[in-house]
Write a protein that holds these residues in place. Structure first.
Motif, short mmCIF file in Angstrom:
data_model
loop_
_atom_site.label_atom_id
_atom_site.label_comp_id
_atom_site.label_asym_id
_atom_site.label_seq_id
_atom_site.Cartn_x
_atom_site.Cartn_y
_atom_site.Cartn_z
N GLY A 116 0.81 -1.21 0.00
CA GLY A 116 0.00 0.00 0.00
C GLY A 116 0.84 1.26 0.00
O GLY A 116 1.98 1.26 0.46
N ALA A 117 0.26 2.34 -0.50
CA ALA A 117 0.97 3.60 -0.66
C ALA A 117 1.51 4.14 0.65
O ALA A 117 2.57 4.76 0.68
N ILE A 118 0.80 3.91 1.74
CA ILE A 118 1.26 4.37 3.06
C ILE A 118 1.37 3.21 4.03
O ILE A 118 1.11 3.35 5.22
N GLY A 119 1.73 2.05 3.49
CA GLY A 119 1.94 0.87 4.34
C GLY A 119 0.67 0.30 4.92
O GLY A 119 0.71 -0.45 5.89
N ASP A 120 -0.48 0.61 4.29
CA ASP A 120 -1.76 0.16 4.81
C ASP A 120 -2.25 -1.13 4.19
O ASP A 120 -3.37 -1.57 4.45
N GLY A 121 -1.42 -1.78 3.36
CA GLY A 121 -1.74 -3.07 2.77
C GLY A 121 -2.58 -2.96 1.51
O GLY A 121 -3.15 -1.90 1.20
N THR A 122 -2.61 -4.04 0.77
CA THR A 122 -3.42 -4.17 -0.46
C THR A 122 -3.91 -5.62 -0.50
O THR A 122 -3.50 -6.44 0.33
N PRO A 123 -4.72 -5.97 -1.49
CA PRO A 123 -5.10 -7.38 -1.62
C PRO A 123 -3.90 -8.30 -1.92
O PRO A 123 -3.99 -9.51 -1.77
N ALA A 124 -2.75 -7.70 -2.29
CA ALA A 124 -1.56 -8.48 -2.60
C ALA A 124 -0.58 -8.62 -1.43
O ALA A 124 0.32 -9.44 -1.48
N GLY A 125 -0.73 -7.81 -0.37
CA GLY A 125 0.23 -7.87 0.72
C GLY A 125 -0.28 -7.19 1.98
O GLY A 125 -1.17 -6.34 1.93
N PRO A 126 0.30 -7.56 3.11
CA PRO A 126 -0.19 -7.06 4.40
C PRO A 126 0.20 -5.61 4.68
O PRO A 126 1.15 -5.09 4.10
N PRO A 127 -0.52 -4.99 5.61
CA PRO A 127 -0.15 -3.65 6.05
C PRO A 127 1.08 -3.71 6.94
O PRO A 127 1.17 -4.55 7.84
N LEU A 128 2.03 -2.84 6.70
CA LEU A 128 3.20 -2.75 7.57
C LEU A 128 2.95 -1.75 8.70
O LEU A 128 3.64 -1.78 9.72
N PRO A 158 8.55 -16.65 4.02
CA PRO A 158 7.40 -17.53 3.84
C PRO A 158 6.17 -16.93 4.55
O PRO A 158 6.30 -16.25 5.56
N GLN A 159 5.02 -17.17 3.99
CA GLN A 159 3.77 -16.70 4.59
C GLN A 159 3.71 -17.16 6.04
O GLN A 159 4.00 -18.31 6.34
N HIS A 160 3.38 -16.25 6.97
CA HIS A 160 3.27 -16.69 8.34
C HIS A 160 2.21 -15.96 9.15
O HIS A 160 1.58 -16.56 9.99
N HIS A 161 1.94 -14.69 8.93
CA HIS A 161 0.91 -13.99 9.70
C HIS A 161 -0.38 -13.80 8.91
O HIS A 161 -1.44 -13.66 9.49
N TRP A 162 -0.25 -13.72 7.63
CA TRP A 162 -1.37 -13.37 6.77
C TRP A 162 -1.50 -14.40 5.65
O TRP A 162 -0.58 -15.16 5.39
N ALA A 163 -2.60 -14.37 4.94
CA ALA A 163 -2.83 -15.32 3.84
C ALA A 163 -2.57 -14.66 2.49
O ALA A 163 -3.39 -14.71 1.59
N PHE A 164 -1.43 -14.03 2.34
CA PHE A 164 -1.07 -13.39 1.08
C PHE A 164 -0.08 -14.21 0.27
O PHE A 164 0.30 -13.84 -0.82
N GLY A 165 0.41 -15.29 0.82
CA GLY A 165 1.43 -16.07 0.16
C GLY A 165 2.82 -15.61 0.57
O GLY A 165 2.97 -14.67 1.36
N ASP A 166 3.82 -16.26 0.03
CA ASP A 166 5.21 -15.93 0.36
C ASP A 166 5.62 -14.60 -0.27
O ASP A 166 5.13 -14.23 -1.33
N MET A 167 6.53 -13.91 0.39
CA MET A 167 7.12 -12.70 -0.19
C MET A 167 8.44 -13.10 -0.84
O MET A 167 9.29 -13.73 -0.21
#
Length: 140
Positions: A61-73, A97-106
């Protein structure tokens, strides 16, 4: 304890304090802070913002708030007490590897230097401070 040992210990204490103060002054950035930052170096924050936008925002996300592709930082789970700065370096260099969220591996993010990642961390930590997620020192 002898008088000489006490004297050495006393001097060592003040030398430690002096180095701590010098370190704190060096880490404060010395520059003027912009509105977006409340600590750290405005230059490192701006570089981190630019690097984050170019390399991380597509998923986080633009301000670390996440997207459907990755978690919010900008989330409590990424507070330095749970994900210290070295975890960000590890993620960029080696992937995660995916561990907190269901977005897949980074996947790893090649092409970013250690300094680049430090600036990205500066940006993310400041966003966390702004959102009340983190109350510590911003590492820049």
């Amino acid at each position: 304890m002898s008088r000489a040992e006490k004297s050495i210990r006393f001097c060592g204490f003040y030398i430690t304090i002096a180095f701590a103060l010098l370190f704190a002054a060096a880490c404060s950035g010395g520059g003027e802070s912009g509105e977006a930052t409340s600590g750290g170096s405005d230059s490192a924050f701006r570089q981190g913002e630019s690097l984050f936008t170019a390399n991380c925002s597509i998923c986080h996300g633009a301000i670390g708030d996440g997207t459907p592709a990755g978690p919010p930082l900008v989330h409590a789970i990424y507070n330095p007490n749970h994900h210290p700065d070295f975890a960000f370096h590890n993620a960029v260099n080696n992937g995660v590897p995916q561990h907190h969220w269901a977005f897949g591996d980074m996947a790893p993010r090649p092409g970013l230097s250690e300094g680049d990642v430090n600036n990205i961390i500066c940006y993310v930590r400041q966003l966390q401070v702004n959102e009340g997620i983190y109350e510590g020192e911003v590492p820049c």
